[in-house]
Design a protein around this motif. Structure first.
Motif, PDB file in Angstrom:
ATOM      1  N   ARG A 158       0.800  -1.225   0.000  1.00 26.93           N
ATOM      2  CA  ARG A 158       0.000   0.000   0.000  1.00 26.93           C
ATOM      3  C   ARG A 158       0.830   1.269   0.000  1.00 26.93           C
ATOM      4  N   ASN A 159       2.093   1.190   0.348  1.00 31.74           N
ATOM      5  CA  ASN A 159       2.926   2.384   0.392  1.00 31.74           C
ATOM      6  C   ASN A 159       3.638   2.678  -0.916  1.00 31.74           C
ATOM      7  N   TYR A 160       3.429   1.787  -1.913  1.00 30.10           N
ATOM      8  CA  TYR A 160       4.200   1.891  -3.146  1.00 30.10           C
ATOM      9  C   TYR A 160       3.318   1.863  -4.386  1.00 30.10           C
ATOM     10  N   ALA A 161       3.745   2.608  -5.384  1.00 35.24           N
ATOM     11  CA  ALA A 161       3.175   2.408  -6.710  1.00 35.24           C
ATOM     12  C   ALA A 161       3.639   1.037  -7.207  1.00 35.24           C
ATOM     13  N   ILE A 162       2.791   0.397  -7.995  1.00 41.10           N
ATOM     14  CA  ILE A 162       3.091  -0.923  -8.521  1.00 41.10           C
ATOM     15  C   ILE A 162       2.960  -0.901 -10.039  1.00 41.10           C
ATOM     16  N   GLY A 163       3.927  -1.473 -10.699  1.00 44.03           N
ATOM     17  CA  GLY A 163       3.888  -1.554 -12.148  1.00 44.03           C
ATOM     18  C   GLY A 163       3.699  -2.982 -12.620  1.00 44.03           C
ATOM     19  N   TRP A 164       3.025  -3.127 -13.748  1.00 41.40           N
ATOM     20  CA  TRP A 164       2.971  -4.398 -14.470  1.00 41.40           C
ATOM     21  C   TRP A 164       3.881  -4.263 -15.690  1.00 41.40           C
ATOM     22  N   PHE A 165       4.679  -5.290 -15.896  1.00 37.96           N
ATOM     23  CA  PHE A 165       5.635  -5.300 -16.984  1.00 37.96           C
ATOM     24  C   PHE A 165       5.442  -6.584 -17.777  1.00 37.96           C
ATOM     25  N   ILE A 220       6.201   7.582 -11.207  1.00 39.98           N
ATOM     26  CA  ILE A 220       7.375   8.196 -11.803  1.00 39.98           C
ATOM     27  C   ILE A 220       8.676   7.539 -11.335  1.00 39.98           C
ATOM     28  N   PHE A 221       8.620   6.867 -10.196  1.00 40.35           N
ATOM     29  CA  PHE A 221       9.819   6.233  -9.666  1.00 40.35           C
ATOM     30  C   PHE A 221      10.196   4.982 -10.467  1.00 40.35           C
ATOM     31  N   ASN A 268      -2.152   4.862  -3.725  1.00 45.82           N
ATOM     32  CA  ASN A 268      -3.546   4.947  -3.263  1.00 45.82           C
ATOM     33  C   ASN A 268      -4.562   4.640  -4.366  1.00 45.82           C
ATOM     34  N   GLY A 269      -4.043   4.259  -5.544  1.00 48.75           N
ATOM     35  CA  GLY A 269      -4.928   3.918  -6.650  1.00 48.75           C
ATOM     36  C   GLY A 269      -5.502   5.108  -7.384  1.00 48.75           C
ATOM     37  N   GLY A 270      -5.112   6.302  -6.992  1.00 51.27           N
ATOM     38  CA  GLY A 270      -5.704   7.486  -7.580  1.00 51.27           C
ATOM     39  C   GLY A 270      -5.148   7.867  -8.941  1.00 51.27           C
ATOM     40  N   SER A 271      -4.034   7.286  -9.297  1.00 53.62           N
ATOM     41  CA  SER A 271      -3.410   7.601 -10.584  1.00 53.62           C
ATOM     42  C   SER A 271      -2.962   6.318 -11.259  1.00 53.62           C
ATOM     43  N   THR A 272      -3.293   6.227 -12.544  1.00 58.65           N
ATOM     44  CA  THR A 272      -2.877   5.060 -13.330  1.00 58.65           C
ATOM     45  C   THR A 272      -2.307   5.534 -14.659  1.00 58.65           C
ATOM     46  N   ASN A 273      -1.448   4.732 -15.220  1.00 55.92           N
ATOM     47  CA  ASN A 273      -1.011   5.014 -16.575  1.00 55.92           C
ATOM     48  C   ASN A 273      -0.795   3.712 -17.341  1.00 55.92           C
ATOM     49  N   TYR A 274      -0.830   3.841 -18.659  1.00 51.75           N
ATOM     50  CA  TYR A 274      -0.787   2.684 -19.543  1.00 51.75           C
ATOM     51  C   TYR A 274       0.102   2.967 -20.749  1.00 51.75           C
ATOM     52  N   ALA A 275       0.753   1.922 -21.210  1.00 58.82           N
ATOM     53  CA  ALA A 275       1.464   2.026 -22.477  1.00 58.82           C
ATOM     54  C   ALA A 275       0.445   2.223 -23.592  1.00 58.82           C
ATOM     55  N   CYS A 292       4.931  -8.204 -12.022  1.00 56.28           N
ATOM     56  CA  CYS A 292       4.614  -6.995 -11.265  1.00 56.28           C
ATOM     57  C   CYS A 292       5.846  -6.621 -10.451  1.00 56.28           C
ATOM     58  N   ALA A 293       5.963  -5.347 -10.165  1.00 58.68           N
ATOM     59  CA  ALA A 293       7.100  -4.895  -9.371  1.00 58.68           C
ATOM     60  C   ALA A 293       6.758  -3.590  -8.688  1.00 58.68           C
ATOM     61  N   PRO A 294       7.221  -3.395  -7.468  1.00 55.81           N
ATOM     62  CA  PRO A 294       6.982  -2.137  -6.776  1.00 55.81           C
ATOM     63  C   PRO A 294       7.927  -1.054  -7.300  1.00 55.81           C
ATOM     64  N   LYS A 295       7.406   0.158  -7.336  1.00 53.40           N
ATOM     65  CA  LYS A 295       8.233   1.317  -7.649  1.00 53.40           C
ATOM     66  C   LYS A 295       8.904   1.796  -6.354  1.00 53.40           C
TER      67      LYS A 295
END
Length: 122
Positions: free
Chosen positions: A30-37, A105-106, A54-61, A96-99
């Protein structure tokens, strides 16, 4: 012990859907952004989606925008990737991996699971 376990992959026909899950143990997501690769055969690993802590921001390729949806359940310590309208070019191993912080952005922390194979083929 820090561990990420990806699941939900499989063989699906073009146009089909899959839902991937990323569960963490020994780590509080919960403390980290998570990316799918994903990593396709013979290609470098690429980020396909990310969600803020917090799930408030998402981005996609661009290649998956409008077809994939990332979400998270911080109570269950799990992140999901809903994939729809799958194409053969979506084939690969998904990780998946934590930022390194709460925002996408991290860069990643460099901790990777075994991944889950997604194969889109008729």
């Amino acid at each position: 012990q820090l561990q990420f376990v990806e699941s939900g992959g499989g063989l699906v026909q073009p146009g089909g859907s899959l839902r991937l899950s990323c569960a963490a143990s020994g780590f509080t997501l919960r403390n980290y952004a998570i990316g799918w690769f994903r990593q396709a055969p013979g290609k470098e690993r690429e980020e396909v989606s990310c969600i803020s802590s917090n799930g408030g921001s998402t981005n996609y390729a661009d290649s998956v925008k409008g077809r994939f949806t990332i979400s998270r359940d911080n109570i269950k310590n799990t992140v999901y990737l809903q994939m729809m309208s799958l194409k053969p070019e979506d084939t690969g191993v998904y990780y998946c991996a934590p930022k390194g912080g709460s925002a996408c952005i991290f860069g990643t922390l460099g901790t990777w699971g075994q991944g889950t194979q997604v194969t889109v083929s008729s």
